[in-house]
Design an enzyme around this catalytic site. Structure first.
Site, mmCIF file in Angstrom:
data_model
loop_
_atom_site.group_PDB
_atom_site.id
_atom_site.type_symbol
_atom_site.label_atom_id
_atom_site.label_comp_id
_atom_site.label_asym_id
_atom_site.label_seq_id
_atom_site.Cartn_x
_atom_site.Cartn_y
_atom_site.Cartn_z
ATOM 1 N N HIS B 59 6.098 5.144 -6.539
ATOM 2 C CA HIS B 59 5.034 4.525 -6.532
ATOM 3 C C HIS B 59 4.685 3.122 -7.318
ATOM 4 C CE1 HIS B 59 0.708 4.856 -5.197
ATOM 5 N NE2 HIS B 59 0.472 4.143 -6.416
ATOM 6 N N HIS B 105 -3.327 6.189 -0.212
ATOM 7 C CA HIS B 105 -3.708 7.320 -1.101
ATOM 8 C C HIS B 105 -3.513 8.754 -0.047
ATOM 9 C CE1 HIS B 105 -6.601 7.163 -4.649
ATOM 10 N NE2 HIS B 105 -5.320 6.789 -4.902
#
Lengths: 233, 788
Positions: B59, B105
């Site tokens: 990420h 998300h």
């Protein structure tokens, strides 16, 4: 005619109203910070849409205690104009300037849409540019816009002609399906008995700019200007 | 806090080696731990291990995808800021500069849909206003499993409510997006949020720390234990135990964010802010190390000065907290109080919590001790990189899909086709396709989003192929209606079934479709932000999908002159089933694209405008280049995920899109709609439903072509437009010149509340559908499935 547009930290339609009154109508317009108390220079106080102080407790429940609302109450007591749009309507009911309350939409979800609205009477400056019974289209955008009041209050609003706007079908019928939030008596906007304070859930400022294609809200602001011109003439 | 480096403080003794369990708990591999020890020259302590864990997650450091992302074109005449900053920025002329970015998300939303989605919105907005831009629009790209599944319904309604909650309160209109449903996302939904902002500060605010001795300001909300280690959480597969990771999901406060937007923009305008970074993934760790590394300096930060929302937190918790609505600033020395005063006026925290130091390290102080001390580059730049082996030939599932041919479909006639033993008319098939939630109206979704706040929304959701926003600097009081002529269009697109069956061609198709959608509203495509949602890169098939899709995006962005200015990578979108077998999502490279509208009076919606207008189809005229492989028709009607998507012809794509834009610019074209899922028949139906006018269409079919190919075949860079008869000759002579034979007249717009009729000359209609019936199927599809 000078517009004062109240800015709470969570207001988010303040600049939209300023664009209409200042940018499109060329009227002197001032953004009024929520801690201000001097509104002497203002003719029309507008409490715009948004989420005043977050509205996590209850819409407008904290805003009513703000310095600017104390000043707005005094402004209204002098018979001057006050317009509450969406969150502004919620704040006005919390502040006791208008009766009743706005509660969670019947469908529980936030609703953003364009809806048909019937103009119930056109004797006040707010509505004098419309015809009585005219059906207009205005945008709405709220999660807690279902108007509630006890039967006596509703009767008094009806009897005194304080209901200016109601949700309806395109043909002006008051059907259940045409009521987007479950408001009692289809109420979309009401004024006080004197007529100088208006609270409404629909957003007239979002239907005032010809470039965006919808203009049914503009006549509300123009009605005020006409009234001011008539006074000064 | 003194501004001099605190080297006199006691240095913690070299800690003992971390246990394998601790290492694994941070999502690190043993080889990565060895690298950490090498970079530090000692073992890390618990807090430092946690910092490496988040910063070395996919990420944050793109250790698997970085080599692939390098091939993206990132330069262009309008690009002011490319990848690497909080958001990309493009020049729209006349002093207008647009910041935009997309972010995912996915994992938080799978566990806690409401807050997961809400904070997706909050996070992407911070990326925008950190640059000095005022957010003007939000879009989102969502994927869920089947709505027949109760858990999916909970996730779907929760995600939409979360996006609505945050976006509506913060006062940024959610103007567009896409939602698709497929069992492939049943365990792992996708929530991608995109934001656009108009630069409001004279200079673009960057994130590189500068000026030794400059104070480091912590502003915004307090720090708590919420969202611990969210970045690591986002970089692992979801399993039945993931629900227990709910503390890794952050909780958003849109009211605070609204104040933060105003306060930050005001602060930037003072000129006293040297650099700024949002605290998103990996919170304090990420912001300190990235700001230091980018500036080639160090940052010393004292945790005791950080405003907190709970007591008893240890450095590990401070450093890994992903509490929302926080930012880190480097300020000009001596001007701190000026900035702090602004934040206090908005009811926000603002404290000097650290200093820029010369030594290129991140030094964290806690209770008079050094709690962590790491070279900034080791956290943010000199991070692991994995060059993985690429499969030399397509995986088995793709080879099987390639082997599929149209001969496998059941018998058909001009009336219809046999589906599971039952004969269905083509009209019934069309109505069934309109009822597919992926194709059907998304009104139930966008009605919950405030899409009109800010008073600039020119095209309402559902009315056009892309969102159109007027560009109106909000604080510029000299604007008059006459001076507001420019707009921006935006879209998010990805047909993931195409990508699954052919990642390279499917990714190209996603870029081409995004550009086509912008062209359909009259906008010139400018630039891209991409969100790569994939499975695990550690599986050969997953990595092959990612690599092939990146190759396709790179080629398409370069062919269509839409450089990539940034984006987001979300890997490990897999669900471990009870037996521990990973179930990956469809590879889903979502393309967010922005386009410039030079004249707001020349834009187009997708619905017919006037009865009698002529309907044209622009694009591929060779029926062999339009197909049912990978189509919605095949998936929905025949329950078959197979075949290959049609190939993208960039030359045709460019010519068709230009023709559409020019037609709009000249005022010839009154409506434009691209042919996507469901092919020509669904596109025609949507143009009818949108404004309520019917259409009478004359079809042409080659002998070898099947009826269902003609009606529901996909691909071919095709756009439907309607043109007033008075412009017929001008428009057609332009088409001859621009498209030679890649266009034809299809028919004419019919009466209001009429029918969609599609027929061969002189024959009975293949499709004869009342607009009202189509509308009902299409409009109520999602609500019907939710009201179970």
């Amino acid at each position: 005619m000078k517009f004062g547009i109240v800015v709470f930290p969570g207001s988010n339609c303040d600049r939209d109203v300023a664009w209409v009154t200042g940018g499109l109508l060329n009227q002197p317009t001032r953004l009024v910070w929520h801690e201000e108390t001097d509104l002497a220079d203002i003719d029309v106080v507008v409490i715009p849409g948004g989420f005043s102080y977050g509205d996590y407790l209850r819409c407008g429940a904290i805003a009513r205690f703000s310095p600017v609302m104390q000043a707005t109450v005094a402004h209204a007591a002098q018979g001057k104009w006050v317009l509450g749009i969406c969150n502004g309507f919620q704040v006005l009911t919390e502040a006791g300037l208008l009766p009743g309350a706005l509660v969670r939409n019947r469908g529980l979800n936030f609703v953003c849409d364009r809806v048909s609205i019937k103009v119930e009477q056109s004797r006040l400056p707010w509505t004098q540019e419309y015809a009585t019974g005219e059906v207009i289209t205005l945008p709405i955008a709220h999660g807690e816009g279902s108007y509630y009041a006890d039967p006596d209050t509703l009767k008094s609003l009806e009897d005194r002609g304080q209901i200016l706007f109601r949700y309806c079908t395109r043909n002006g019928d008051m059907t259940d399906a045409a009521n987007p939030n479950g408001s009692l008596h289809h109420i979309a906007g009401i004024c006080n008995p004197q007529g100088n304070i208006l609270g409404m859930m629909p957003h007239p400022e979002r239907a005032s700019d010809p470039q965006l294609g919808a203009t049914d809200g503009m006549r509300l602001f123009q009605g005020l200007l006409s009234a001011a011109l008539a006074l000064s003439a | 806090m003194s501004s001099s480096p605190s080297t006199s403080l006691p240095v913690s003794p070299s800690p003992p080696p971390c246990s394998p369990e601790d290492i694994a708990a941070e999502g690190l591999k043993p080889t990565e731990y060895a690298e950490i020890v090498k970079r530090l020259g000692r073992h890390p302590n618990r807090a430092e291990l946690g910092m490496f864990g988040v910063m070395w997650s996919e990420h944050c450091c793109y250790k698997n995808s970085r080599p692939l992302l390098k091939q993206f074109p990132t330069q262009g005449k309008r690009v002011l800021v490319g990848p690497g900053e909080n958001a990309g920025v493009v020049d729209l002329g006349d002093g207008l500069q647009l910041a935009f970015k997309i972010e995912s998300h996915n994992h938080p939303s799978a566990v806690e849909p409401f807050q997961g989605a809400a904070t997706a919105v909050g996070g992407i907005l911070r990326d925008i206003f950190t640059m000095g831009a005022r957010p003007i629009a939000l879009l989102n790209s969502l994927r869920f499993g089947s709505l027949e599944d109760a858990r999916t319904r909970r996730l779907f309604t929760g995600v939409v409510a979360g996006i609505a909650h945050y976006g509506n309160c913060v006062g940024v209109p959610t103007v567009g997006g896409e939602v698709a449903f497929d069992p492939a996302y049943g365990g792992n939904p996708l929530v991608n949020a995109m934001a656009l902002g108009l630069m409001e500060t004279p200079e673009i605010v960057k994130s590189g720390a500068q000026g030794i001795g400059n104070p480091v300001l912590y502003v915004g909300s307090t720090t708590g234990r919420d969202g611990m280690g969210g970045a690591s959480f986002a970089s692992a597969e979801l399993s039945a135990e993931s629900e227990a990771d709910r503390p890794a999901v952050q909780v958003g406060d849109p009211f605070l964010e609204k104040s933060l937007i105003e306060a930050c923009l005001e602060a930037f305008k003072t000129g006293a802010v040297v650099a700024a970074q949002d605290m998103g993934a990996a919170g304090i760790t990420c912001s300190t190390s990235e700001m230091a590394a980018k500036g080639g300096v160090g940052i010393e930060l004292d945790l005791d000065l950080i405003p907190v929302r709970e007591t008893g937190m240890v450095p590990y918790e401070y450093l890994l907290s992903e509490s929302q609505e926080r930012m880190l600033f480097v300020a000009q020395r001596g001007r701190e109080s000026e900035l702090i005063e602004i934040f206090h006026r908005w009811g926000l925290h603002a404290v000097v919590a650290g200093t820029v130091i010369a030594e290129p390290i991140v030094r964290i102080l806690f209770q008079g001790q050094i709690a962590a001390e790491i070279p900034a580059a080791a956290l943010a730049e000199n991070t692991p990189l994995y060059h993985r082996e690429l499969l030399t030939e397509p995986p088995e599932y793709v080879r099987q899909a390639q082997a599929w041919t149209i001969a496998a479909l059941p018998p058909y006639t001009q009336e219809g086709i046999i589906v599971v033993g039952q004969s269905q008319t083509w009209t019934e098939i069309l109505l069934r396709l309109l009822d597919v939630p992926t194709i059907a109206s998304k009104r139930w979704v966008y009605r919950q989003y405030d899409h009109q706040v800010q008073n600039n929304t020119l095209m309402l959701p559902g009315a056009a192929d892309a969102a159109v926003i007027r560009l109106r600097p909000q604080l510029d009081t000299t604007q008059t209606p006459d001076t507001l002529v420019k707009g921006v269009a935006a879209t998010v697109d990805c047909n993931a079934r195409y990508v699954y069956l052919n990642p390279y061609e499917g990714a190209k198709a996603a870029v081409a479709e995004a550009a086509r959608n912008l062209s359909c509203v009259g906008a010139e495509p400018i630039a891209v932000t991409d969100n790569l949602n994939f499975g695990s890169p550690e599986h050969p098939v997953g990595y092959w999908q990612l690599a092939e899709a990146c190759r396709g995006i790179a080629e398409a962005c370069s062919e269509l002159a839409t450089p990539v200015t940034g984006g987001n990578v979300s890997l490990y979108n897999e669900t471990l089933d009870a037996a521990g077998n990973p179930q990956a999502i469809y590879p889903t490279p979502v393309i967010g694209m922005v386009g410039l509208i030079p004249d707001l009076s020349k834009v187009c919606g997708q619905g017919w405008k006037t009865e009698g207008d002529l309907i044209y189809l622009l694009g591929q005229s060779d029926p062999s280049r339009i197909g049912l492989g990978a189509s919605e028709y095949l998936a929905t009607i025949h329950a078959t995920i197979a075949g290959q998507p049609t190939l993208i012809d960039f030359d045709l794509e460019r010519r068709v899109q230009l023709a559409c834009r020019e037609g709009i610019r000249h005022g010839w074209v009154r409506s434009a709609h691209d042919c996507a899922e469901g092919g020509l028949a669904v596109a025609l139906a949507e143009a009818c439903i949108s404004t309520g006018y019917g259409a009478a269409i004359t079809l042409e079919k080659e002998d070898a072509q099947r009826w269902d190919e003609l009606l529901f075949g996909e691909g071919g860079a095709r756009i439907l437009v309607s043109v007033s008869p008075e412009f017929q000759s001008a428009w057609e002579s332009y088409l001859h010149h621009q498209l030679s034979d890649a266009w034809r007249v299809l028919g004419a717009v019919g009466s209001a509340d009429g029918f969609l009729e599609m027929r061969m000359t002189g024959q009975h209609p293949l499709i004869n559908a009342r607009i009202g019936d189509m509308h009902d199927r299409w409009q109520g599809s999602i609500e019907r499935r939710l009201s179970v």
